[in-house]
Structures are given as C-alpha cells and as structure tokens.
Design a protein around this motif. Structure first.
Motif, short mmCIF file in Angstrom:
data_model
loop_
_atom_site.label_atom_id
_atom_site.label_comp_id
_atom_site.label_asym_id
_atom_site.label_seq_id
_atom_site.Cartn_x
_atom_site.Cartn_y
_atom_site.Cartn_z
N PHE A 125 23.78 42.04 1.73
CA PHE A 125 22.57 42.85 1.67
C PHE A 125 22.81 44.12 2.47
O PHE A 125 23.58 44.13 3.42
CB PHE A 125 21.36 42.07 2.19
CG PHE A 125 20.86 41.07 1.19
CD1 PHE A 125 19.90 41.43 0.26
CD2 PHE A 125 21.38 39.79 1.16
CE1 PHE A 125 19.45 40.52 -0.69
CE2 PHE A 125 20.94 38.87 0.22
CZ PHE A 125 19.98 39.24 -0.71
N GLN A 126 22.14 45.20 2.07
CA GLN A 126 22.36 46.48 2.73
C GLN A 126 21.14 46.96 3.52
O GLN A 126 21.23 47.89 4.28
CB GLN A 126 22.80 47.54 1.71
CG GLN A 126 21.78 47.81 0.61
CD GLN A 126 20.81 48.92 0.93
OE1 GLN A 126 21.04 49.73 1.81
NE2 GLN A 126 19.70 48.97 0.21
N LYS A 127 19.98 46.27 3.36
CA LYS A 127 18.79 46.70 4.08
C LYS A 127 17.82 45.54 4.24
O LYS A 127 17.71 44.69 3.36
CB LYS A 127 18.08 47.83 3.33
CG LYS A 127 16.90 48.39 4.11
CD LYS A 127 16.47 49.75 3.59
CE LYS A 127 15.40 50.33 4.48
NZ LYS A 127 14.08 50.16 3.96
N CYS A 128 17.13 45.55 5.36
CA CYS A 128 16.08 44.57 5.63
C CYS A 128 14.78 45.32 5.89
O CYS A 128 14.75 46.26 6.69
CB CYS A 128 16.44 43.72 6.85
SG CYS A 128 15.15 42.53 7.28
N ASP A 129 13.73 44.94 5.18
CA ASP A 129 12.40 45.50 5.38
C ASP A 129 11.50 44.43 6.00
O ASP A 129 11.58 43.26 5.62
CB ASP A 129 11.76 45.91 4.04
CG ASP A 129 12.40 47.13 3.43
OD1 ASP A 129 12.95 47.96 4.18
OD2 ASP A 129 12.35 47.26 2.19
N VAL A 130 10.65 44.81 6.94
CA VAL A 130 9.66 43.89 7.49
C VAL A 130 8.31 44.57 7.52
O VAL A 130 8.21 45.80 7.59
CB VAL A 130 10.04 43.39 8.91
CG1 VAL A 130 11.27 42.52 8.87
CG2 VAL A 130 10.23 44.53 9.88
#
Length: 189
Positions: A125-130
C-alpha cells in the motif's frame, strides 16, 4: 526470533473467542466506543463469541482485525481493524480502540506503527487515510506525532450525543512513514 507483529510494548494478535469478556468490558465505555466508531446496541455474550468465532479477514485478505496485547501485562488492551481497502489506488484505512484503563501508555502508537509497517512494507500500500473526530484531541495528537498530515475536515459529519460532530481527515504516505519509521529488514539465518 523476531516478529513483525511485536514491538517493545505490544503484540498484535488474533483475539480468541474465550476473550469475548474483554471486548464486552471495552464496549461498556461509551467514550471509547464513540472515539473508535459509534455507540452500538448492547450485545450478548453469545453475540460477542459469534463475532470472534466468525473471524475477520483471512491470511490473504487486507481487510482484517486483530487484538493489541500488552507485553507487560500479558492481556488484551485494545483492538484494530483495517477498512476501506482500495487495492487499485493502494490506499487503506483503519480504526483502533484502546480500553480506557490502558490509554496513554503508548500502546496505540506502537500498534499503529506495526500495522503501517505491515501494510506499507509487506502489502504494497502507498497511503493510509484516517478519520478522527475533531473533539478527540488525544488521537489527533498521536497521529500527528506519528507523521500523519491533516488533509481536511468534514464538517457536521456524524451525529451522536445530541449534536453533530466534525471529522478531521489525516493521511500518511509510504514515503512519510519510511522517513519517520522503519519498513523492516530481511535477516538471513
């Protein structure tokens, strides 16, 4: 032996069905429930057991949940679950909850770092959103210290406790993670 799932304070692991009483204990605290997601109707012991026995995700599934165990206490102190998995764009999200008796000990921070190391370093994965409720300053602070960046605010997004609440949108890229934390290494024997 080393494990990607073990840090200095916590171990990420499956939750055993016989540990249902710990989830019940965590769910008695409305603040913890609201900070993680929202209030849910009461569930029976059998309902908690069924939930745990059904399992969340499979070894090849990026949508999964697990428990957070304190190494010092040898007991479950919280849980997390990945969600909104978008393999096409390489973006995912997660929710995390720590029981009120175990907060502010660094358990959430370390669990997040371990989870991100796995999702970025092993699952590509290249990005994590919260999404974090604007009133949850403790979580906003933890995420900021870990390197998450505020990307926006969704106003009056959720309704509970008699009023509307804003949600703060934060994100972290793999590059931002790698600059602040280790993606791990391969060690031969």
């Amino acid at each position: 032996m080393s494990s990607i799932w073990v840090g200095e304070r916590v171990r990420l692991r499956g939750i055993e069905p016989e540990e249902f009483h710990l989830l019940m204990e965590f769910d008695q605290d409305s603040t913890v429930m609201r900070n993680n997601d929202r209030l849910h109707p009461p569930r029976s012991k059998a309902g908690y057991r069924r939930y745990l026995e059904s399992g969340v995700g499979t070894p090849d599934d990026d949508a999964f949940g697990a428990g957070i165990e304190s190494l010092a206490e040898g007991r479950l102190v919280g849980s997390f679950g990945t969600n909104r998995i978008d393999k096409n764009s390489g973006v995912f999200s997660y929710g995390i909850a720590i029981g009120s008796d175990f907060q502010r000990r660094g358990y959430a921070s370390e669990a997040i770092v371990l989870l991100l190391r796995y999702m970025f370093g092993e699952r590509r994965f290249q990005k994590c959103d919260v999404e974090i409720y604007a009133y949850n300053t403790a979580s906003l602070t933890v995420h900021e210290k870990l390197g998450f960046v505020v990307e926006g605010r969704r106003r009056r997004s959720q309704y509970f406790a008699g009023k509307y609440h804003d949600v703060v949108l934060m994100g972290m890229t793999i590059e931002e993670y790698a600059a602040a934390h280790s993606l791990g290494s391969v060690q031969s024997s």
